[in-house]
Design a protein around this motif. Structure first.
Motif, PDB file in Angstrom:
ATOM      1  N   ALA A 180       5.695 -13.122   7.469  1.00  0.00           N
ATOM      2  CA  ALA A 180       6.126 -13.057   6.070  1.00  0.00           C
ATOM      3  C   ALA A 180       5.086 -12.401   5.166  1.00  0.00           C
ATOM      4  O   ALA A 180       5.444 -11.696   4.211  1.00  0.00           O
ATOM      5  CB  ALA A 180       6.447 -14.459   5.545  1.00  0.00           C
ATOM      6  N   ILE A 181       3.805 -12.617   5.434  1.00  0.00           N
ATOM      7  CA  ILE A 181       2.747 -12.123   4.557  1.00  0.00           C
ATOM      8  C   ILE A 181       1.814 -11.159   5.282  1.00  0.00           C
ATOM      9  O   ILE A 181       1.612 -10.021   4.845  1.00  0.00           O
ATOM     10  CB  ILE A 181       1.924 -13.296   3.970  1.00  0.00           C
ATOM     11  N   TYR A 182       1.257 -11.599   6.397  1.00  0.00           N
ATOM     12  CA  TYR A 182       0.220 -10.818   7.071  1.00  0.00           C
ATOM     13  C   TYR A 182       0.749  -9.457   7.536  1.00  0.00           C
ATOM     14  O   TYR A 182       0.132  -8.411   7.251  1.00  0.00           O
ATOM     15  CB  TYR A 182      -0.332 -11.615   8.259  1.00  0.00           C
ATOM     16  N   ASP A 183       1.869  -9.459   8.253  1.00  0.00           N
ATOM     17  CA  ASP A 183       2.377  -8.196   8.813  1.00  0.00           C
ATOM     18  C   ASP A 183       2.740  -7.165   7.740  1.00  0.00           C
ATOM     19  O   ASP A 183       2.365  -5.982   7.870  1.00  0.00           O
ATOM     20  CB  ASP A 183       3.580  -8.473   9.712  1.00  0.00           C
ATOM     21  N   PRO A 184       3.476  -7.532   6.657  1.00  0.00           N
ATOM     22  CA  PRO A 184       3.776  -6.523   5.631  1.00  0.00           C
ATOM     23  C   PRO A 184       2.525  -5.964   4.954  1.00  0.00           C
ATOM     24  O   PRO A 184       2.441  -4.753   4.710  1.00  0.00           O
ATOM     25  CB  PRO A 184       4.652  -7.298   4.629  1.00  0.00           C
ATOM     26  N   VAL A 185       1.560  -6.846   4.645  1.00  0.00           N
ATOM     27  CA  VAL A 185       0.333  -6.363   3.998  1.00  0.00           C
ATOM     28  C   VAL A 185      -0.468  -5.498   4.966  1.00  0.00           C
ATOM     29  O   VAL A 185      -1.054  -4.480   4.572  1.00  0.00           O
ATOM     30  CB  VAL A 185      -0.513  -7.556   3.504  1.00  0.00           C
ATOM     31  N   LEU A 186      -0.480  -5.881   6.244  1.00  0.00           N
ATOM     32  CA  LEU A 186      -1.184  -5.082   7.252  1.00  0.00           C
ATOM     33  C   LEU A 186      -0.569  -3.690   7.371  1.00  0.00           C
ATOM     34  O   LEU A 186      -1.291  -2.679   7.457  1.00  0.00           O
ATOM     35  CB  LEU A 186      -1.129  -5.796   8.603  1.00  0.00           C
ATOM     36  N   LYS A 187       0.748  -3.628   7.355  1.00  0.00           N
ATOM     37  CA  LYS A 187       1.440  -2.343   7.445  1.00  0.00           C
ATOM     38  C   LYS A 187       1.113  -1.459   6.251  1.00  0.00           C
ATOM     39  O   LYS A 187       0.872  -0.248   6.387  1.00  0.00           O
ATOM     40  CB  LYS A 187       2.943  -2.585   7.549  1.00  0.00           C
ATOM     41  N   GLY A 196      -6.537   2.645   6.709  1.00  0.00           N
ATOM     42  CA  GLY A 196      -6.693   2.956   8.122  1.00  0.00           C
ATOM     43  C   GLY A 196      -6.604   1.713   8.972  1.00  0.00           C
ATOM     44  O   GLY A 196      -6.732   0.583   8.484  1.00  0.00           O
ATOM     45  N   ARG A 197      -6.399   1.914  10.255  1.00  0.00           N
ATOM     46  CA  ARG A 197      -6.142   0.799  11.162  1.00  0.00           C
ATOM     47  C   ARG A 197      -7.339  -0.124  11.332  1.00  0.00           C
ATOM     48  O   ARG A 197      -7.175  -1.334  11.519  1.00  0.00           O
ATOM     49  CB  ARG A 197      -5.712   1.359  12.518  1.00  0.00           C
ATOM     50  N   LEU A 198      -8.546   0.417  11.236  1.00  0.00           N
ATOM     51  CA  LEU A 198      -9.742  -0.367  11.520  1.00  0.00           C
ATOM     52  C   LEU A 198      -9.952  -1.478  10.498  1.00  0.00           C
ATOM     53  O   LEU A 198     -10.281  -2.613  10.858  1.00  0.00           O
ATOM     54  CB  LEU A 198     -10.966   0.551  11.559  1.00  0.00           C
ATOM     55  N   TRP A 199      -9.762  -1.161   9.197  1.00  0.00           N
ATOM     56  CA  TRP A 199     -10.054  -2.122   8.142  1.00  0.00           C
ATOM     57  C   TRP A 199      -8.803  -2.758   7.532  1.00  0.00           C
ATOM     58  O   TRP A 199      -8.906  -3.579   6.620  1.00  0.00           O
ATOM     59  CB  TRP A 199     -10.864  -1.436   7.032  1.00  0.00           C
ATOM     60  N   ALA A 200      -7.651  -2.392   8.013  1.00  0.00           N
ATOM     61  CA  ALA A 200      -6.404  -2.916   7.441  1.00  0.00           C
ATOM     62  C   ALA A 200      -6.279  -4.441   7.511  1.00  0.00           C
ATOM     63  O   ALA A 200      -5.668  -5.044   6.619  1.00  0.00           O
ATOM     64  CB  ALA A 200      -5.206  -2.264   8.133  1.00  0.00           C
ATOM     65  N   PRO A 201      -6.807  -5.115   8.558  1.00  0.00           N
ATOM     66  CA  PRO A 201      -6.661  -6.577   8.594  1.00  0.00           C
ATOM     67  C   PRO A 201      -7.336  -7.319   7.444  1.00  0.00           C
ATOM     68  O   PRO A 201      -6.947  -8.458   7.145  1.00  0.00           O
ATOM     69  CB  PRO A 201      -7.311  -6.959   9.927  1.00  0.00           C
ATOM     70  N   ILE A 202      -8.310  -6.698   6.780  1.00  0.00           N
ATOM     71  CA  ILE A 202      -9.068  -7.414   5.745  1.00  0.00           C
ATOM     72  C   ILE A 202      -8.173  -7.839   4.579  1.00  0.00           C
ATOM     73  O   ILE A 202      -8.113  -9.029   4.247  1.00  0.00           O
ATOM     74  CB  ILE A 202     -10.257  -6.556   5.269  1.00  0.00           C
TER      75      ILE A 202
END
Length: 354
Positions: A215-222, A229-235
């Motif tokens: 609900a939250i993590y995946d949309p913001v990660l996308k 970029g993919r490297l820092w997107a999880p932050i």
């Protein structure tokens, strides 16, 4: 608190919730996914946010706010976009209702209401935790005003953890008995966590993590992937997820206190979000698979979680008089049970004399 009136309110809340979820089930078959379906769900989402306000029992408020105001609402939001555990087209209405209200896996729901797995031999562990909870609760309730404040917080903290785990276990047992399905576990030995990622992602409040992730993590990660970029997107995804969790906890504590929040809950989860981000960054920078042994890391993680909890989390529980209100409810239930026994014995005596 009038126990009979509170039980009546809970029954009404449960009935309204069932009707609302069944409405969402049939609307989902008609309205296309996306914003149009979300708009049709919006009255139900707002209604679920208001349901705990009709209750006063800390046990009922906790259950309704957690299962309906939080989990069910997030599941309905995901379902509006054809995502999450409710999005399978083959779910029958009864399974849809159970999955919306309780943390049930999609794989289990597809088996409909078949006989659940035989429970593991955890009766001894359950009984041990029950005895420990009774010991901690009694000690805290009877001596918290005279004992050392730090020791009182220790008793209070462990009482809260044991109460949460036993209540969820009891709920799982009841759901397994009546609905023939298994609930997702709430805790997975959090005291053995080897990192904050392990603690929050796999061991603590597992059912919430499985909802917040899509609900939250995946949309913001996308979204972050496109910007950072993919490297820092999880932050930003991690920070946003913890911020939302903090807001939901503030809302639940508002249901308990009916007072303006202190935002200590928000600070607690934002602090843990920042610390988890630092942990992720260190792992990315060092880029070494070597890690400290669990006997060393587990006590460090537990100490950090307990220290921040005693600083920010547990004072909020004390502010809403969680333990005192819980004991008042236990006493009310005890008195009601005694009255019922007296009534039964009185009827038998009358029948014998006649």
């Amino acid at each position: 608190m009038e126990l009979k009136q509170e039980m009546s309110n809970l029954i009404k809340v449960s009935l309204y919730a069932c009707i609302s979820i069944v409405y969402c089930f049939f609307i989902g078959k008609i309205v296309p996914k996306g914003v149009p379906r979300l708009l049709t769900f919006l009255p139900v989402i707002i209604f679920f946010l208001s349901l705990p306000l009709s209750l006063t029992s800390v046990h009922f408020i906790g259950a309704v706010s957690f299962f309906l105001s939080w989990l069910a609402n997030f599941k309905l939001i995901l379902f509006a976009f054809e995502k999450g555990p409710l999005s399978s087209p083959s779910i029958p209405p009864l399974s849809f209702l159970a999955m919306a209200c309780f943390p049930i896996e999609i794989t289990q729901s597809r088996k409909a209401f078949s006989t659940p797995k035989k429970p593991n031999n955890k009766v001894l562990g359950f009984a041990t935790k029950g005895i420990l909870l009774a010991l901690f609760l009694t000690t805290y309730h009877n001596h918290h005003e005279t004992m050392n404040p730090k020791l009182a917080w220790v008793f209070f903290g462990f009482s809260v953890y044991l109460m949460l785990e036993l209540l969820v276990t009891l709920s799982s047992t009841l759901v397994r008995f009546f609905l023939r399905v298994e609930l997702d576990p709430q805790f997975d030995q959090p005291y053995l966590a080897t990192s904050l990622q392990d603690f929050w992602g796999r061991r603590w409040n597992v059912m919430v993590n499985r909802i917040l992730h899509p609900a939250i993590y995946d949309p913001v990660l996308k979204l972050s992937n496109r910007v950072m970029g993919r490297l820092w997107a999880p932050i930003p995804a991690i920070l946003t997820t913890f911020a939302v969790s903090g807001l939901m906890h503030e809302l639940i504590f508002f249901y308990f206190t009916r007072a303006w929040p202190t935002w200590d809950m928000m600070l607690f989860f934002c602090l843990h979000g920042v610390c988890l981000v630092l942990e992720v960054l260190i792992k990315k920078v060092v880029n070494v698979k070597w890690r400290l042994p669990q006997p060393l890391t587990a006590p460090l993680i537990v100490t950090f979680v307990l220290a921040t909890s005693y600083w920010l989390f547990l004072p909020e529980l004390a502010r809403c008089r969680m333990m005192e209100r819980a004991f008042e409810e236990y006493e009310a239930v005890s008195e009601l049970a005694k009255d019922a026994v007296r009534a039964i014995l009185g009827e038998r005596s009358t029948f014998t004399l006649s």
